[in-house]
Design a protein around this motif. Sequence first.
Motif, PDB file in Angstrom:
ATOM      1  N   GLY A   1       3.334   2.678  14.432  1.00 55.59           N
ATOM      2  CA  GLY A   1       2.968   2.170  15.750  1.00 55.59           C
ATOM      3  C   GLY A   1       4.113   1.459  16.456  1.00 55.59           C
ATOM      4  N   SER A   2       5.308   2.043  16.403  1.00 59.29           N
ATOM      5  CA  SER A   2       6.482   1.396  17.000  1.00 59.29           C
ATOM      6  C   SER A   2       6.330   1.247  18.507  1.00 59.29           C
ATOM      7  N   ARG A   3       7.014   0.216  19.032  1.00 56.69           N
ATOM      8  CA  ARG A   3       6.977   0.012  20.485  1.00 56.69           C
ATOM      9  C   ARG A   3       8.197   0.620  21.173  1.00 56.69           C
ATOM     10  N   ASP A   4       9.182   1.056  20.361  1.00 58.31           N
ATOM     11  CA  ASP A   4      10.361   1.682  20.972  1.00 58.31           C
ATOM     12  C   ASP A   4      10.231   3.219  20.890  1.00 58.31           C
ATOM     13  N   ARG A   5      11.326   3.938  20.941  1.00 55.55           N
ATOM     14  CA  ARG A   5      11.261   5.400  20.999  1.00 55.55           C
ATOM     15  C   ARG A   5      11.256   6.053  19.607  1.00 55.55           C
ATOM     16  N   THR A   6      10.871   5.312  18.588  1.00 59.77           N
ATOM     17  CA  THR A   6      10.906   5.845  17.219  1.00 59.77           C
ATOM     18  C   THR A   6      10.220   7.208  17.102  1.00 59.77           C
ATOM     19  N   TRP A   7       9.022   7.356  17.681  1.00 57.80           N
ATOM     20  CA  TRP A   7       8.285   8.618  17.525  1.00 57.80           C
ATOM     21  C   TRP A   7       8.999   9.777  18.234  1.00 57.80           C
ATOM     22  N   ASP A   8       9.624   9.488  19.371  1.00 63.12           N
ATOM     23  CA  ASP A   8      10.393  10.535  20.057  1.00 63.12           C
ATOM     24  C   ASP A   8      11.551  10.996  19.177  1.00 63.12           C
ATOM     25  N   VAL A   9      12.218  10.016  18.542  1.00 65.76           N
ATOM     26  CA  VAL A   9      13.336  10.362  17.658  1.00 65.76           C
ATOM     27  C   VAL A   9      12.824  11.205  16.489  1.00 65.76           C
ATOM     28  N   ILE A  10      11.662  10.828  15.952  1.00 64.84           N
ATOM     29  CA  ILE A  10      11.096  11.593  14.816  1.00 64.84           C
ATOM     30  C   ILE A  10      10.771  13.027  15.256  1.00 64.84           C
ATOM     31  N   ARG A  11      10.192  13.157  16.434  1.00 68.60           N
ATOM     32  CA  ARG A  11       9.903  14.506  16.978  1.00 68.60           C
ATOM     33  C   ARG A  11      11.172  15.349  17.042  1.00 68.60           C
ATOM     34  N   ALA A  12      12.233  14.740  17.581  1.00 66.84           N
ATOM     35  CA  ALA A  12      13.496  15.472  17.740  1.00 66.84           C
ATOM     36  C   ALA A  12      14.060  15.855  16.375  1.00 66.84           C
ATOM     37  N   LEU A  13      13.983  14.922  15.404  1.00 68.65           N
ATOM     38  CA  LEU A  13      14.506  15.214  14.071  1.00 68.65           C
ATOM     39  C   LEU A  13      13.693  16.333  13.416  1.00 68.65           C
ATOM     40  N   HIS A  14      12.382  16.307  13.623  1.00 68.34           N
ATOM     41  CA  HIS A  14      11.509  17.348  13.058  1.00 68.34           C
ATOM     42  C   HIS A  14      11.832  18.707  13.661  1.00 68.34           C
ATOM     43  N   ALA A  15      12.175  18.692  14.945  1.00 63.34           N
ATOM     44  CA  ALA A  15      12.488  19.958  15.621  1.00 63.34           C
ATOM     45  C   ALA A  15      13.832  20.514  15.165  1.00 63.34           C
ATOM     46  N   SER A  16      14.777  19.599  14.859  1.00 64.50           N
ATOM     47  CA  SER A  16      16.125  20.088  14.562  1.00 64.50           C
ATOM     48  C   SER A  16      16.399  20.258  13.064  1.00 64.50           C
ATOM     49  N   ARG A  17      15.557  19.695  12.202  1.00 64.15           N
ATOM     50  CA  ARG A  17      15.851  19.787  10.766  1.00 64.15           C
ATOM     51  C   ARG A  17      14.649  20.356  10.025  1.00 64.15           C
ATOM     52  N   THR A  18      14.921  21.070   8.940  1.00 66.27           N
ATOM     53  CA  THR A  18      13.809  21.661   8.187  1.00 66.27           C
ATOM     54  C   THR A  18      13.256  20.683   7.152  1.00 66.27           C
ATOM     55  N   ASP A  19      14.038  19.628   6.843  1.00 66.18           N
ATOM     56  CA  ASP A  19      13.605  18.729   5.760  1.00 66.18           C
ATOM     57  C   ASP A  19      12.901  17.469   6.261  1.00 66.18           C
ATOM     58  N   VAL A  20      12.610  17.414   7.563  1.00 69.23           N
ATOM     59  CA  VAL A  20      11.976  16.199   8.096  1.00 69.23           C
ATOM     60  C   VAL A  20      10.577  16.498   8.616  1.00 69.23           C
ATOM     61  N   ARG A  21       9.615  15.676   8.197  1.00 68.88           N
ATOM     62  CA  ARG A  21       8.259  15.740   8.744  1.00 68.88           C
ATOM     63  C   ARG A  21       7.899  14.344   9.235  1.00 68.88           C
TER      64      ARG A  21
END
Length: 335
Positions: A70-90
């Motif tokens: 439940g972060s208040r910053d852009r953590t979830w956006d960063v996670i989305r981007a990492l999930h899109a660009s890497r195969t080892d991140v969920r």
Amino acid sequence: MDKSDSRLQPQTTTKAVMDRERPVIALVVPCYNEEEGLQQCCDVLGGVLERMTGEGIASDRSFILLVDDGSRDRTWDVIRALHASRTDVRGISLAHNRGQYNAIFAGLMTVRSMCDAAISIDADLQDSPEAVVEMVRRFREGADIVYGVRASRETDSWFKRNSARAFYRLQRSMGLDIVYDHSEFRLMDRTSLDILAEFGECNLYLRGIMPYIGLRSAIVRYDRSARTTGTTKYSLGKLLSVSIDGITSFTAKPMRLIFMLGLLLLLVDVAVSVWVLVSHFRGYAISGWSSIMLSLWFLGSVVLISLGIIGEYIGKIFVEVKRRPRYNIAESLLD
Ligand code: UDP
Ligand code: MG
């Protein structure tokens, strides 16, 4: 067999047999306002997974699960981007900030059907990525739970080091069986994850629950480094509240202490009564005023502290009987 016994038995599952040779490892990372550090965190942890795959000690299906608490910053956006660009991140994102323990628990419950062993590790890379490899080695040798234990506390401030020591001692004196200098950096195999899933309590003090699960455990010592990015998410208030929760969600010993204190006060009271009576019959009654005032204040504070501790337990009962879910997953990126 009663229910409490059956809870501690490994649950039979329909999943394939656990692979200890080339295990699928899930790195569970709780993230609260960690936008700056996540890229580096995934680079380092992804590198560790790759190395283990290369050495043949982990499956190439091993992955990182980032849990946005439940972060208040852009953590979830960063996670989305990492999930899109890497195969080892969920990733999963919790609807509210529920604290590190609940975020880790949410992650562990999410990965338990997808891996042979899960390792919870902080996003700030303070827990040594090297120790991850060591933990997997212990798991391959047969350990079910591997605790990351700090080799030294030299990097801590004097206050943090001594307050931590005092707290461990306090917990042990209260009857909690916890591993000294171990925080939330640990490996759990699939069986221990299944057992953990059976714990129905909302006040989840993972550190206290681990030894209670039993199973074969091992220890890996590591040096905890300083935070690479961002700042600590623990204020003194939050630390204190975790400490109080840790004790009150596990043991009713403080109530026993109140009782002992009551007995002790009764003894003191006898002595005080003798003193007051003697003063009275000798005609010095007025000089007793200060002693009465002292005892009034003292007793007043004892009563208040006692009520506070009892209130702490009543509060726990209140929360537990409601059986609220510990977290609500708002979105999942699990493919
Ligand atoms: N964390 C979390 N929810 C919280 C507080 C912390 O998920 O409410 C995460 C945080 O993002 C980090 C880990 O828990 O990955 C440990 O937090 P932190 O590094 O701030 O604690 P410290 O190392 O200072 O004890
Ligand atoms: Mg940290």
